[in-house]
Write a protein that holds these residues in place. Structure first.
Motif, short mmCIF file in Angstrom:
data_model
loop_
_atom_site.label_atom_id
_atom_site.label_comp_id
_atom_site.label_asym_id
_atom_site.label_seq_id
_atom_site.Cartn_x
_atom_site.Cartn_y
_atom_site.Cartn_z
N VAL A 182 8.76 -6.66 1.26
CA VAL A 182 10.00 -6.00 1.70
C VAL A 182 10.65 -5.24 0.56
O VAL A 182 10.96 -4.04 0.68
CB VAL A 182 11.00 -7.04 2.27
CG1 VAL A 182 12.31 -6.36 2.65
CG2 VAL A 182 10.40 -7.74 3.49
N ASP A 183 10.87 -5.91 -0.57
CA ASP A 183 11.62 -5.30 -1.66
C ASP A 183 10.94 -4.07 -2.24
O ASP A 183 11.60 -3.12 -2.66
CB ASP A 183 11.85 -6.33 -2.78
CG ASP A 183 12.81 -7.43 -2.39
OD1 ASP A 183 13.45 -7.32 -1.32
OD2 ASP A 183 12.92 -8.42 -3.15
N SER A 184 9.61 -4.07 -2.27
CA SER A 184 8.87 -2.97 -2.90
C SER A 184 9.09 -1.64 -2.18
O SER A 184 8.91 -0.57 -2.77
CB SER A 184 7.37 -3.28 -2.96
OG SER A 184 6.83 -3.44 -1.65
N LEU A 185 9.50 -1.69 -0.93
CA LEU A 185 9.77 -0.45 -0.19
C LEU A 185 10.87 0.37 -0.85
O LEU A 185 10.95 1.59 -0.64
CB LEU A 185 10.16 -0.77 1.26
CG LEU A 185 9.06 -1.29 2.18
CD1 LEU A 185 9.66 -1.71 3.52
CD2 LEU A 185 7.97 -0.25 2.39
N GLU A 186 11.73 -0.30 -1.61
CA GLU A 186 12.85 0.40 -2.25
C GLU A 186 12.72 0.40 -3.78
O GLU A 186 13.70 0.69 -4.48
CB GLU A 186 14.17 -0.26 -1.84
CG GLU A 186 14.43 -0.17 -0.34
CD GLU A 186 15.80 -0.67 0.05
OE1 GLU A 186 16.69 0.16 0.26
OE2 GLU A 186 15.96 -1.91 0.14
N GLN A 187 11.53 0.10 -4.27
CA GLN A 187 11.31 0.09 -5.72
C GLN A 187 10.31 1.19 -6.07
O GLN A 187 9.10 1.04 -5.86
CB GLN A 187 10.81 -1.30 -6.15
CG GLN A 187 11.87 -2.38 -5.92
CD GLN A 187 11.36 -3.79 -6.14
OE1 GLN A 187 10.28 -4.15 -5.69
NE2 GLN A 187 12.15 -4.61 -6.83
N GLU A 188 10.83 2.27 -6.61
CA GLU A 188 10.04 3.48 -6.79
C GLU A 188 8.82 3.27 -7.69
O GLU A 188 7.80 3.96 -7.54
CB GLU A 188 10.91 4.60 -7.38
CG GLU A 188 12.04 5.05 -6.47
CD GLU A 188 11.54 5.64 -5.16
OE1 GLU A 188 10.49 6.33 -5.17
OE2 GLU A 188 12.19 5.41 -4.13
N GLU A 189 8.89 2.30 -8.59
CA GLU A 189 7.77 2.10 -9.52
C GLU A 189 6.51 1.60 -8.82
O GLU A 189 5.42 1.64 -9.39
CB GLU A 189 8.16 1.12 -10.64
CG GLU A 189 8.49 -0.29 -10.19
CD GLU A 189 9.97 -0.53 -9.94
OE1 GLU A 189 10.43 -1.66 -10.21
OE2 GLU A 189 10.66 0.40 -9.48
N TYR A 190 6.66 1.13 -7.58
CA TYR A 190 5.50 0.62 -6.85
C TYR A 190 4.96 1.58 -5.80
O TYR A 190 3.93 1.32 -5.19
CB TYR A 190 5.85 -0.72 -6.19
CG TYR A 190 6.28 -1.77 -7.18
CD1 TYR A 190 5.50 -2.08 -8.28
CD2 TYR A 190 7.49 -2.45 -7.03
CE1 TYR A 190 5.90 -3.04 -9.21
CE2 TYR A 190 7.90 -3.41 -7.95
CZ TYR A 190 7.10 -3.70 -9.04
OH TYR A 190 7.50 -4.64 -9.95
N ILE A 191 5.65 2.68 -5.58
CA ILE A 191 5.25 3.62 -4.53
C ILE A 191 3.99 4.37 -4.95
O ILE A 191 3.91 4.90 -6.06
CB ILE A 191 6.39 4.60 -4.20
CG1 ILE A 191 7.65 3.85 -3.78
CG2 ILE A 191 5.95 5.58 -3.11
CD1 ILE A 191 7.48 2.92 -2.59
N GLY A 192 3.02 4.40 -4.05
CA GLY A 192 1.75 5.07 -4.35
C GLY A 192 0.85 4.26 -5.25
O GLY A 192 -0.11 4.79 -5.81
N LYS A 193 1.11 2.95 -5.37
CA LYS A 193 0.37 2.11 -6.30
C LYS A 193 -0.37 0.99 -5.56
O LYS A 193 0.06 0.53 -4.50
CB LYS A 193 1.31 1.48 -7.33
CG LYS A 193 2.07 2.47 -8.20
CD LYS A 193 1.18 3.13 -9.21
CE LYS A 193 1.93 4.12 -10.07
NZ LYS A 193 3.03 3.53 -10.84
N VAL A 194 -1.47 0.56 -6.15
CA VAL A 194 -2.17 -0.64 -5.72
C VAL A 194 -1.66 -1.79 -6.57
O VAL A 194 -1.90 -1.82 -7.79
CB VAL A 194 -3.69 -0.47 -5.87
CG1 VAL A 194 -4.42 -1.77 -5.53
CG2 VAL A 194 -4.19 0.65 -4.98
N CYS A 195 -0.93 -2.71 -5.96
CA CYS A 195 -0.19 -3.73 -6.69
C CYS A 195 -0.77 -5.11 -6.42
O CYS A 195 -0.71 -5.61 -5.28
CB CYS A 195 1.28 -3.74 -6.25
SG CYS A 195 2.13 -2.15 -6.49
N ALA A 196 -1.31 -5.74 -7.44
CA ALA A 196 -1.71 -7.14 -7.34
C ALA A 196 -0.50 -8.00 -7.69
O ALA A 196 0.32 -7.65 -8.54
CB ALA A 196 -2.86 -7.44 -8.30
N ILE A 197 -0.39 -9.13 -7.01
CA ILE A 197 0.74 -10.04 -7.22
C ILE A 197 0.20 -11.44 -7.38
O ILE A 197 -0.74 -11.83 -6.69
CB ILE A 197 1.74 -9.95 -6.05
CG1 ILE A 197 2.94 -10.88 -6.27
CG2 ILE A 197 1.04 -10.23 -4.71
CD1 ILE A 197 4.06 -10.69 -5.23
#
Length: 204
Positions: A182-197
Motif C-alpha cells: 500500500v505505502d509504496s504507491l505513494e513513495q516515488e523512490e519505488y516507482i518503476g522498480k523491482v523491489c525485494a523486501i
C-alpha cells in the motif's frame, strides 16, 4: 491517494493489504470471487465487487475511478502450471489504461531474482508464470512497483529491508508486506522498480 482497488484481497497477504489501507483511512474497493472468502470485518467498510480477474469487464468495474491498484494474485498454494495469474495481470493493465489509472503495486516472488538453480523444482512452473507477470508489468508503460517477497510468515511486524533487483533476505512478515504494498504507491523512490523486501536480521 484516496481510493484504491485491491485485487487478491481475500488471501493471507491481501487481507493485510486491505487492513493497512483502512488504517490509513483509504477508501477500498475489493474484487472477490465468492462471498465466503470475504472476511466479516471487511463488510460495511470495503466496497465489494464480485467478479474474476480473468474477466476484463470485472477488472474495469473494480478499477474505475480509483487512484491506485494493489495486485496480490495467488494460487491458493497450488503449484501446477498456470496462466491465470498472467492473464489476470494483462486484464488489470488493460482495465487501468481504459480507466486512465496509472499506478499499481503487484506481488510476485523473490525467486525471480535468484538463479534458477537456487529455485526448488516444485516452484519452477509458478516461477515461469511470475516471470510472465513481470514482463507484462515492465511493458505496461504504467507506474508500477513490482514487489518480490521471500517466504511470507504469519508473524508480527518488524523492521525490514528493501533492495532493488536482488534478494533482500529469506522471509517477511505478512503485515510488513501488506504495509509496503500500500505505502509504496505513494513513495516515488519505488516507482518503476523491482523491489525485494525481507525482514531485517540482527547482525551477531
Amino acid at each position: 491517494m484516496k481510493q484504491i482497488a485491491v485485487i487478491g484481497g481475500t488471501g493471507m497477504t491481501g487481507q493485510c493489504v486491505v487492513d493497512h489501507a483502512l488504517q490509513k483511512a483509504l477508501s477500498v474497493r475489493l474484487l472477490y470471487r465468492t462471498e465466503k472468502t470475504v472476511p466479516e470485518r471487511f463488510k460495511g467498510k470495503v466496497e465489494l465487487v464480485q467478479g474474476n480477474v480473468c474477466n476484463l469487464d470485472d477488472c474495469k468495474r473494480v478499477i474505475k475511478g480509483v487512484d491506485g491498484v494493489c495486485v496480490i494474485l495467488g494460487t491458493r498454494n497450488k503449484l501446477d502450471a498456470t496462466t491465470e495469474l498472467s492473464e489476470g495481470t494483462a486484464n488489470i493493465i488493460a482495465a487501468m489504461k481504459a480507466n486512465n489509472v496509472r499506478r499499481f503495486s503487484i506481488v510476485m516472488s523473490t525467486f525471480l531474482l535468484r538463479p534458477i538453480s537456487e529455485v526448488p523444482a516444485v516452484f519452477h512452473k509458478l516461477n515461469e508464470e511470475h516471470q510472465r507477470m513481470l514482463d507484462l508489468t515492465k511493458a505496461s508503460e504504467l507506474e508500477y512497483v513490482a514487489v518480490m517477497p521471500p517466504h511470507i510468515a504469519d508473524e508480527p511486524s518488524s523492521e525490514y529491508n528493501i533492495t532493488f533487483e536482488e534478494p533482500a533476505g529469506r522471509m517477511i512478515s505478512k503485515y510488513d508486506l501488506g504495509k509496503f504494498i500500500v505505502d509504496s504507491l505513494e513513495q516515488e523512490e519505488y516507482i518503476g522498480k523491482v523491489c525485494a523486501i525481507a525482514k531485517k536480521m540482527n547482525k551477531a
